[in-house]
Enzyme design. Structure first.
Site, mmCIF file in Angstrom:
data_model
loop_
_atom_site.group_PDB
_atom_site.id
_atom_site.type_symbol
_atom_site.label_atom_id
_atom_site.label_comp_id
_atom_site.label_asym_id
_atom_site.label_seq_id
_atom_site.Cartn_x
_atom_site.Cartn_y
_atom_site.Cartn_z
ATOM 1 N N LYS A 11 0.741 -1.160 -0.163
ATOM 2 C CA LYS A 11 0.051 -0.062 0.315
ATOM 3 C C LYS A 11 0.705 1.114 0.335
ATOM 4 O O LYS A 11 0.293 1.924 -0.563
ATOM 5 C CB LYS A 11 -0.590 -0.267 0.952
ATOM 6 N N ARG A 86 -8.835 3.282 9.230
ATOM 7 C CA ARG A 86 -8.921 2.810 9.650
ATOM 8 C C ARG A 86 -9.647 1.484 10.118
ATOM 9 O O ARG A 86 -10.004 0.645 10.711
ATOM 10 C CB ARG A 86 -7.791 1.824 10.559
ATOM 11 N N ARG A 125 11.631 -6.208 5.629
ATOM 12 C CA ARG A 125 11.320 -4.838 5.352
ATOM 13 C C ARG A 125 12.380 -4.364 6.439
ATOM 14 O O ARG A 125 12.842 -4.722 7.566
ATOM 15 C CB ARG A 125 9.459 -4.150 5.915
ATOM 16 N N ARG A 158 11.042 -2.273 11.986
ATOM 17 C CA ARG A 158 10.611 -1.405 12.776
ATOM 18 C C ARG A 158 9.650 -3.020 13.838
ATOM 19 O O ARG A 158 9.472 -3.820 13.090
ATOM 20 C CB ARG A 158 8.958 -0.905 11.792
ATOM 21 N N ARG A 169 -1.118 -7.244 13.896
ATOM 22 C CA ARG A 169 -1.863 -6.310 12.862
ATOM 23 C C ARG A 169 -2.878 -6.999 11.923
ATOM 24 O O ARG A 169 -3.901 -6.041 10.987
ATOM 25 C CB ARG A 169 -0.382 -5.872 12.840
HETATM 26 P P1 AMP Z 1 1.536 1.392 9.375
HETATM 27 O O1 AMP Z 1 2.250 2.208 8.929
HETATM 28 O O2 AMP Z 1 0.221 2.025 8.300
HETATM 29 O O3 AMP Z 1 1.209 0.087 9.230
HETATM 30 O O4 AMP Z 1 0.933 1.911 11.257
HETATM 31 C C1 AMP Z 1 1.838 2.250 11.824
HETATM 32 C C2 AMP Z 1 0.375 1.754 13.021
HETATM 33 O O5 AMP Z 1 0.277 2.964 13.221
HETATM 34 C C3 AMP Z 1 -0.164 1.104 13.229
HETATM 35 O O6 AMP Z 1 -0.527 -0.888 13.753
HETATM 36 C C4 AMP Z 1 -1.282 1.629 14.179
HETATM 37 O O7 AMP Z 1 -0.608 1.439 15.482
HETATM 38 C C5 AMP Z 1 -1.241 3.160 14.300
HETATM 39 N N1 AMP Z 1 -1.622 3.421 13.095
HETATM 40 C C6 AMP Z 1 -1.499 4.372 11.837
HETATM 41 N N2 AMP Z 1 -3.118 4.523 10.862
HETATM 42 C C7 AMP Z 1 -3.258 4.116 12.286
HETATM 43 C C8 AMP Z 1 -5.092 4.866 12.167
HETATM 44 N N3 AMP Z 1 -5.236 5.310 10.536
HETATM 45 N N4 AMP Z 1 -5.711 4.535 13.080
HETATM 46 C C9 AMP Z 1 -5.051 3.965 13.808
HETATM 47 N N5 AMP Z 1 -3.546 3.702 14.300
HETATM 48 C C10 AMP Z 1 -3.137 3.992 13.751
#
Ligand code: AMP
Length: 211
Positions: A11, A86, A125, A158, A169
């Site tokens: 994504k 989300r 990653r 990460r 997740r």
């Molecule tokens: P990502 O980089 O998009 O995988 O996001 C990493 C982490 O950030 C997620 O597992 C959540 O803990 C937090 N996060 C990112 N975007 C959101 C969102 N829209 N709502 C809630 N938590 C978020």
């Protein structure tokens, strides 16, 4: 535009390419939250634990971050949201924010990928903690061993890309985020895009999906 898909579906890569193709900003809530954590802001301090556990950060925090970002003038020619909304509450908040601006969503891009692709991608990653560049040790390795090509910083995995957190997740995605697809599907806004393509084939696939 919104881009939706499970973690590791590709994504973020697609969102960045779309941003380049259309010349529009990419608003990535994960990056914005990671930056708040790194800076130790009030929001960052609250978000940290949720992120480490692979849980969603409370809606009020994320909605606040997005609402502030969407006040900037660079989004007037369009923008792409990566990682937001989300869940249903966030989708309702986005509707309200867009309504207040007299705007509406054009597209929801749904990135699909097999579970094996997702696990492979996330476990290999590596990210740059300084500039945010993302690599894959096999498919998109840095030129020098685990050092960022862009800024020379040592790459990291990460903490939420560890296997047990990845699994959590994915469960959160299935329970909270996937239902949004049906809602946006009913509005006729969803376009599918494969998460399995090689990087060179992605721009063409994006253009086809949005043609
Ligand atoms: P990502 O980089 O998009 O995988 O996001 C990493 C982490 O950030 C997620 O597992 C959540 O803990 C937090 N996060 C990112 N975007 C959101 C969102 N829209 N709502 C809630 N938590 C978020």
């Amino acid at each position: 535009m919104i881009i939706l898909g499970p973690p590791g579906s590709g994504k973020g890569t697609r969102a960045q390419l779309i941003g380049k193709i259309f010349g529009i900003p990419v608003i990535t809530t994960g990056d914005m939250l990671r930056e708040s954590v790194a800076k130790g802001t009030h929001r960052g301090k609250i978000a940290k634990g949720y992120m480490e556990r692979g849980e969603l950060v409370p809606d009020d925090i994320v909605i606040g971050v997005v609402e502030e970002r969407l006040k900037r003038s660079d989004i007037e020619g369009g923008f792409i949201l990566d990682g937001f909304p989300r869940n249903l509450r966030q989708a309702q908040a986005l509707d309200r924010i867009l309504n207040e601006k007299g705007e509406e969503l054009d597209y929801v891009l749904n990135v699909t990928a097999k579970p094996s692709t997702i696990i492979n991608r996330l476990s290999l990653r590596r990210s740059c903690p300084r500039c945010g560049a993302v690599y894959h040790l096999k498919d998109k390795p840095p030129k020098n061993d685990e050092i960022c090509d862009e800024c020379g910083t040592k790459l990291i995995q990460r903490s939420d890309d560890k296997e047990e957190v990845i699994r959590h997740r994915l469960q959160v995605y299935e329970a909270e985020t996937r239902p949004l697809l049906e809602m946006y599907g009913n509005l006729g806004k969803v376009r599918e895009i494969s998460g399995e393509l090689s990087i060179d084939d992605i721009p063409e696939a994006i253009k086809r999906a949005l043609a």
